[in-house]
Design a protein around this motif. Sequence first.
Motif, PDB file in Angstrom:
ATOM      1  N   PRO A 133      46.141  49.241  28.494  1.00 48.13           N
ATOM      2  CA  PRO A 133      44.449  48.812  28.817  1.00 48.13           C
ATOM      3  C   PRO A 133      44.813  47.080  29.449  1.00 48.13           C
ATOM      4  O   PRO A 133      43.373  46.432  29.459  1.00 48.13           O
ATOM      5  N   ARG A 134      46.172  46.501  29.366  1.00 52.79           N
ATOM      6  CA  ARG A 134      46.131  45.177  30.193  1.00 52.79           C
ATOM      7  C   ARG A 134      44.774  45.566  31.215  1.00 52.79           C
ATOM      8  O   ARG A 134      45.791  46.205  32.643  1.00 52.79           O
ATOM      9  N   PHE A 135      44.416  44.493  31.908  1.00 49.91           N
ATOM     10  CA  PHE A 135      44.197  44.355  33.718  1.00 49.91           C
ATOM     11  C   PHE A 135      43.493  43.126  33.711  1.00 49.91           C
ATOM     12  O   PHE A 135      43.701  42.263  33.172  1.00 49.91           O
ATOM     13  N   ALA A 136      43.132  43.029  35.085  1.00 49.62           N
ATOM     14  CA  ALA A 136      42.968  41.668  35.120  1.00 49.62           C
ATOM     15  C   ALA A 136      40.987  42.402  36.437  1.00 49.62           C
ATOM     16  O   ALA A 136      41.459  42.901  36.855  1.00 49.62           O
ATOM     17  N   LEU A 137      40.556  41.064  36.459  1.00 49.89           N
ATOM     18  CA  LEU A 137      39.394  41.568  36.928  1.00 49.89           C
ATOM     19  C   LEU A 137      39.145  40.193  37.933  1.00 49.89           C
ATOM     20  O   LEU A 137      38.906  39.245  37.359  1.00 49.89           O
ATOM     21  N   GLN A 138      38.311  40.863  39.509  1.00 52.15           N
ATOM     22  CA  GLN A 138      37.903  39.391  39.562  1.00 52.15           C
ATOM     23  C   GLN A 138      36.978  39.679  40.990  1.00 52.15           C
ATOM     24  O   GLN A 138      36.551  40.345  41.154  1.00 52.15           O
ATOM     25  N   ALA A 139      35.353  38.880  40.083  1.00 51.35           N
ATOM     26  CA  ALA A 139      34.569  38.913  41.667  1.00 51.35           C
ATOM     27  C   ALA A 139      34.672  39.133  43.157  1.00 51.35           C
ATOM     28  O   ALA A 139      35.383  38.627  43.539  1.00 51.35           O
ATOM     29  N   ASN A 140      34.117  39.542  42.794  1.00 51.63           N
ATOM     30  CA  ASN A 140      34.039  40.329  44.564  1.00 51.63           C
ATOM     31  C   ASN A 140      34.191  39.134  45.613  1.00 51.63           C
ATOM     32  O   ASN A 140      32.795  37.881  45.775  1.00 51.63           O
ATOM     33  N   PRO A 141      35.139  37.781  46.292  1.00 50.28           N
ATOM     34  CA  PRO A 141      34.271  36.824  46.880  1.00 50.28           C
ATOM     35  C   PRO A 141      33.170  36.524  48.164  1.00 50.28           C
ATOM     36  O   PRO A 141      33.398  35.520  48.367  1.00 50.28           O
ATOM     37  N   GLY A 142      33.086  37.938  48.309  1.00 48.39           N
ATOM     38  CA  GLY A 142      31.977  38.010  49.919  1.00 48.39           C
ATOM     39  C   GLY A 142      32.547  37.361  50.806  1.00 48.39           C
ATOM     40  O   GLY A 142      33.123  37.565  51.080  1.00 48.39           O
ATOM     41  N   VAL A 143      31.607  36.865  51.631  1.00 50.15           N
ATOM     42  CA  VAL A 143      31.934  37.516  53.135  1.00 50.15           C
ATOM     43  C   VAL A 143      31.835  35.970  53.260  1.00 50.15           C
ATOM     44  O   VAL A 143      31.040  34.734  53.301  1.00 50.15           O
ATOM     45  N   GLY A 144      32.546  35.496  54.404  1.00 57.29           N
ATOM     46  CA  GLY A 144      32.997  34.251  54.899  1.00 57.29           C
ATOM     47  C   GLY A 144      34.066  33.581  54.050  1.00 57.29           C
ATOM     48  O   GLY A 144      34.964  33.948  53.079  1.00 57.29           O
ATOM     49  N   THR A 145      33.653  32.180  53.712  1.00 59.46           N
ATOM     50  CA  THR A 145      34.905  30.920  53.041  1.00 59.46           C
ATOM     51  C   THR A 145      33.710  30.278  51.574  1.00 59.46           C
ATOM     52  O   THR A 145      34.188  29.747  51.025  1.00 59.46           O
ATOM     53  N   GLU A 146      32.622  30.752  51.556  1.00 57.27           N
ATOM     54  CA  GLU A 146      31.595  29.964  50.740  1.00 57.27           C
ATOM     55  C   GLU A 146      31.929  30.164  49.503  1.00 57.27           C
ATOM     56  O   GLU A 146      32.264  29.432  48.341  1.00 57.27           O
TER      57      GLU A 146
END
Length: 159
Positions: free
Chosen positions: A72-85
């Motif tokens: 059940p272990r996981f890591a979740l990352q928010a979408n970094p989006g477009v560009g570098t902001e």
Amino acid sequence: MIFNWAAFTAAEPELARTVEDRFGQFTHHVLATLRKDGAPRTTGIEVRFLNGELWLGMMPNSLKALDLRRDPRFALQANPGVGTEMAGGDVRIAGRAVEVRDPETIALYVDEVEPPDPSAFHLFRVELTEVVRTYIEDEKYLAVQLWKPGQPLKKTRRA
């Protein structure tokens, strides 16, 4: 100690709002699970913050669902989006995904989310082990906020 999203929000309301806002900027995010051989697997996923919980819904027998059933272990990352902001910073959540099989809980989720096939999907509730936000502060510092259950929020800065 088990911490769901409501417990995290009560402990760190400002960071919780920032994390929810960051995830709310995009529909698809990145989930990391563990394959049978222990190697990481990354896949796209939609997440929901509903009724004090962070939910992960998945297609039937998807590899990520099978991974989480096994480990059940996981890591979740928010979408970094477009560009570098990366407005709001880089946000990551780690924890354990607990599959929900209770018909009443699933029905509440289906009523809110309206998945493509309400009779065929996996639903996981998240138990948090870590929330991390990395961002630029005062245009000169790299700031990292780290929260773990039962510990105060830790913040470090680097020039």
